[in-house]
Design a protein around this motif. Structure first.
Motif, short mmCIF file in Angstrom:
data_model
loop_
_atom_site.label_atom_id
_atom_site.label_comp_id
_atom_site.label_asym_id
_atom_site.label_seq_id
_atom_site.Cartn_x
_atom_site.Cartn_y
_atom_site.Cartn_z
N GLY A 126 0.84 -1.18 0.00
CA GLY A 126 0.00 0.00 0.00
C GLY A 126 0.88 1.24 0.00
O GLY A 126 1.79 1.36 -0.81
N ASP A 127 0.65 2.12 0.96
CA ASP A 127 1.47 3.34 1.04
C ASP A 127 2.46 3.28 2.19
O ASP A 127 3.00 4.31 2.60
N ARG A 128 2.72 2.07 2.71
CA ARG A 128 3.61 1.96 3.87
C ARG A 128 4.88 1.20 3.51
O ARG A 128 4.84 0.12 2.90
N LYS A 129 6.00 1.77 3.89
CA LYS A 129 7.31 1.21 3.55
C LYS A 129 7.60 -0.03 4.40
O LYS A 129 7.48 0.01 5.63
N ILE A 130 8.00 -1.12 3.74
CA ILE A 130 8.38 -2.34 4.47
C ILE A 130 9.84 -2.73 4.19
O ILE A 130 10.36 -3.66 4.80
N SER A 131 10.50 -1.97 3.29
CA SER A 131 11.88 -2.33 2.94
C SER A 131 12.60 -1.14 2.33
O SER A 131 12.02 -0.37 1.57
N GLY A 132 13.88 -1.00 2.69
CA GLY A 132 14.75 -0.02 2.05
C GLY A 132 16.01 -0.71 1.58
O GLY A 132 16.40 -1.75 2.10
N SER A 133 16.67 -0.13 0.56
CA SER A 133 17.85 -0.76 -0.04
C SER A 133 18.97 0.24 -0.26
O SER A 133 18.74 1.46 -0.30
N ALA A 134 20.18 -0.29 -0.42
CA ALA A 134 21.34 0.49 -0.84
C ALA A 134 22.16 -0.36 -1.80
O ALA A 134 22.00 -1.58 -1.86
#
Length: 337
Positions: A126-134
């Motif tokens: 949806g509009d909620r972040k569950i993962s970030g990357s680099a």
């Protein structure tokens, strides 16, 4: 192409980040490698970040929370055992960033969670972040790592990542907070082991190989003894000079008033060492102010080293002991590591 799957049984972040470096620097660049891991309670900062700006280093020390600095860029994140971390290594000429995201999205779909890519770095439900990357690249290999929020303690995320209201003017990257969610909000059966297995299956399926043909290599602390280069990376990650000393240049301005005078203190800090000290004061004892400036110049920016140097000044200058001890107690109380 050959696949390789590594999974860490260790929750020490210095071990896991060292393993990432080892993978990037020394594993076969002609294979696709997947590494799965998680950390005990840790704040991980990006290569160009300032720990004193990003997190409450004193509270972390009290609560035995690790501080780790990764080799790649990006912002500060809080890890605990409710996070699952993934790392992909691929040959540069066969690197496909979208393929990595597709593998994670397919793994989540197996667990009934519909995720999608948001921008260049993040995944959302949806509009909620569950993962970030680099990401990181070299001549012949490319590296992509990220974090999946499974059942992370969101309260502690706020406890440790909100910086102290210090008068710090920092150069470097500051973190931006996002609206986040745990995967258990969408499927309460998900845990690290279930998610890891789904990612392993999706990884093998994407490259059209049987899971049974790609055994998982379990890493533990005994691996350090077997892999001397991995141990070298571990020693670097654990070292104070890497975690704090690689901080970009910053300044710290503090003010207070003692019975014997006003202190307006400016510290210029480079690579976590106090390089320049400016003190404005109306104290009558000019020699005291000069002695304080000289004592602090060249000292590591941490309370133990500062206290040791000021204790030595008190011992060497007994006529100043009262004022130096006042100054020392105040400054050590203000320094947050």
């Amino acid at each position: 192409m050959k696949l390789r799957i590594l999974k860490s049984e260790v929750t020490n972040p210095w071990f896991n980040l060292a393993t990432e470096d080892w993978i990037f620097q020394e594993l076969d660049p002609n294979s696709h490698t997947l590494f799965l891991w998680r950390n005990a309670e840790t704040v991980v900062i990006g290569r160009s970040q300032n720990p004193w700006v990003e997190c409450k280093t004193d509270k972390m020390a009290e609560d035995d929370v690790y501080l780790a600095r990764r080799q790649s860029g990006g912002g500060a994140v809080f890890h605990d055992l409710g996070n699952t971390n993934f790392t992909f290594l691929s040959p540069k000429d066969d690197y496909d960033q979208d393929a990595n995201f597709t593998i994670i999205i397919n793994a989540l779909k197996k667990l009934g969670v519909e995720a999608n890519l948001s921008g260049r770095n993040d995944m959302q439900v949806g509009d909620r972040k569950i993962s970030g990357s680099a990401f990181k690249h070299s001549v012949d290999r490319s590296f992509h790592h990220g974090t999946l929020l499974v059942n992370a303690d969101m309260q502690k995320l706020g406890d440790y990542l909100n910086p102290h209201p210090l008068k710090l003017k920092a150069k470097g990257i500051k973190s931006v907070r996002s609206r986040v969610a745990n995967l258990v909000e969408f499927n309460d059966a998900i845990n690290h082991e279930i998610l890891s297995q789904a990612i392993i299956e999706a990884f093998c399926e994407y490259y059209d190989q049987e899971v049974s043909d790609t055994p998982v290599e379990e890493l533990d602390e005994a691996t350090l003894a077997k892999e001397p280069h991995l141990n070298k990376y571990y020693q670097q990650m654990a070292d104070w000079n890497w975690r704090f000393g690689k901080t970009p240049e910053f300044s710290h301005h503090l003010e207070t008033r003692f019975d014997w005078g006003l202190i307006d203190l400016h510290l210029d800090v480079k690579q976590a060492v106090i390089e320049e000290v400016v003190i404005f004061s109306d104290a009558l004892n000019v020699e005291l102010i000069e002695a304080l400036k000289e004592a602090l110049t060249g000292v590591k920016y941490n309370k133990e080293d500062i206290k040791t140097k000021l204790d030595a000044l008190s011992a060497a200058q007994p006529e100043m002991v009262s004022q130096v001890d006042d100054f020392s107690a105040w400054l050590v109380g203000e320094i947050k590591s």
